[in-house]
Write an enzyme that holds these catalytic residues in place. Structure first.
Site, short mmCIF file in Angstrom:
data_model
loop_
_atom_site.label_atom_id
_atom_site.label_comp_id
_atom_site.label_asym_id
_atom_site.label_seq_id
_atom_site.Cartn_x
_atom_site.Cartn_y
_atom_site.Cartn_z
N SER A 1 0.83 -1.20 0.00
CA SER A 1 0.00 0.00 0.00
C SER A 1 0.88 1.26 0.00
O SER A 1 1.77 1.39 -0.85
CB SER A 1 -0.94 -0.08 1.21
OG SER A 1 -1.99 0.82 1.11
N ASP B 1 -8.35 -5.09 -6.36
CA ASP B 1 -7.81 -4.15 -5.35
C ASP B 1 -7.91 -2.72 -5.86
O ASP B 1 -7.41 -2.40 -6.95
CB ASP B 1 -6.35 -4.55 -5.06
CG ASP B 1 -5.66 -3.63 -4.06
OD1 ASP B 1 -6.27 -2.62 -3.63
OD2 ASP B 1 -4.51 -3.94 -3.71
N HIS C 1 -7.51 -5.47 -1.18
CA HIS C 1 -6.25 -4.77 -0.88
C HIS C 1 -5.56 -5.38 0.35
O HIS C 1 -4.36 -5.22 0.53
CB HIS C 1 -6.55 -3.29 -0.65
CG HIS C 1 -5.33 -2.45 -0.46
ND1 HIS C 1 -4.30 -2.41 -1.37
CD2 HIS C 1 -4.96 -1.62 0.56
CE1 HIS C 1 -3.36 -1.58 -0.92
NE2 HIS C 1 -3.73 -1.11 0.25
#
Ligand code: NAG
Ligand code: NAG
Ligand code: NAG
Length: 289
Positions: free
Chosen positions: A168, A221, A278
């Site tokens: 991320s 995602d 995610h």
């Protein structure tokens, strides 16, 4: 029982001629992608962002291979300044002969995604390159200190491979930091998970041409699709696109390798925009928070 299992396996392997057992990646590549997902997961665990820890561990149970390797943190950082929550560790892994710099993602993923800004700035990384303003400033807050820590680690651990990794926001720092380090003569390998777009097509092309990048995405995602391409952003290649669902074990046949800067053939071409997707990269990657 064992006998019949072996017979079953033997007939299975003869029933599937090599041409039909289509494999997108090798099992060695799968192992590497899994290992660095676990290193990325480990930077979410506060005990690892702690220079006094002797070995890395994950209370959530999502970094077993890091624990087995008895990887030891050399330097931990947690710089919660205006450019946001830059944290992680540099660790030495004697088992795999690695120096791993892992950047933590945001501890408030939903809020972070909602507040992500789409600003680009001109960049000195390469000619014609524009970089995400906030991600770059975040790297910049730690770059001098991390570079000197890497220098001393490389002297202490000659022959070890330098790897930058993260999930991320941590993936954005790993790819930008890795690109800056390469410009400075280092040769890191970069493993990123759910990496947001970090700059324009010129930067994505430059990163792609440097090689040694494993950019992992998962189904639909939302984060690798942000900021949107329509705001001038792109993604480097290749993409290792995990096509199996949330909480499902990843195998060699559920990862597709997608070539091409800014390609729509993997995650970017999916219609969904999932936050749950995610969070699943081999492991429940941010489970330690
Ligand atoms: C860091 O390590 C010290 C010594 O082991 C420990 O007392 C402290 O609680 C740790 N901090 C975190 C955030 O785990
Ligand atoms: C980068 O610099 C060029 C040339 O000065 C300018 O046209 C462009 O708008 C700048 N890009 C950004 C994102 O500021
Ligand atoms: C995956 O696991 C997480 C955490 O245990 C859970 O919240 C989520 O609902 C699971 N998703 C699916 C599709 O099973």
């Amino acid at each position: 029982m064992l006998f019949w299992t072996l017979i079953a396996l033997a007939s299975l392997s003869t029933a599937l001629p090599a041409g039909l057992t289509r494999r997108d990646i090798s099992s060695d590549t799968l192992d590497q992608l899994d290992l660095f997902a676990q290193y990325s997961a480990a930077s979410y665990c506060s005990n690892n962002i702690n220079s006094s820890a002797t070995t890395l561990s994950c209370a959530a149970g999502n970094c077993p291979e890091v624990q087995t390797a008895k990887a030891a943190p050399l330097y931990a950082f947690d710089d919660s300044t205006q450019y946001g929550d830059v944290a992680g560790f540099l660790a030495a892994d004697d088992t795999n002969k690695l120096l791993v710099l892992s950047f933590r993602g945001s501890r408030t993923l939903g809020t972070w995604i909602a507040n992500l800004n789409f600003d680009l700035s001109n960049s000195t990384l390469c000619s014609g390159c524009e970089v995400h303003t906030g991600f770059w400033k975040s790297w910049d807050t730690v770059s001098a200190k991390l570079t000197s820590e890497i220098d001393s680690a490389m002297k202490d651990y000659p022959g070890y491979t330098l790897v930058l990794t993260g999930h991320s926001f941590g993936a954005a720092l790993a790819v930008l930091g890795g690109t800056a380090l390469r410009n400075a003569g280092y040769k890191p390998s970069l493993y990123t998970y759910g990496e947001p777009r970090v700059g324009n097509a010129a930067l994505a092309t430059y990163i792609t041409n440097q090689g040694s990048l494993w950019r992992v995405t998962h189904t639909d995602d939302i984060v690798p699709k942000l900021p949107p391409a329509s705001f001038g952003f792109s993604q480097p290649s290749p993409e290792y696109w995990i096509t199996s669902g949330d909480n499902v074990t990843v195998t060699t046949s559920t990862i597709q390798v997608i070539q091409g800067v800014g390609s729509d053939s993997g995650n970017a071409g999916t219609s969904g925009a999932s936050i749950e997707a995610h969070k699943w990269y081999f492991e429940d990657v941010d489970a330690c928070q």
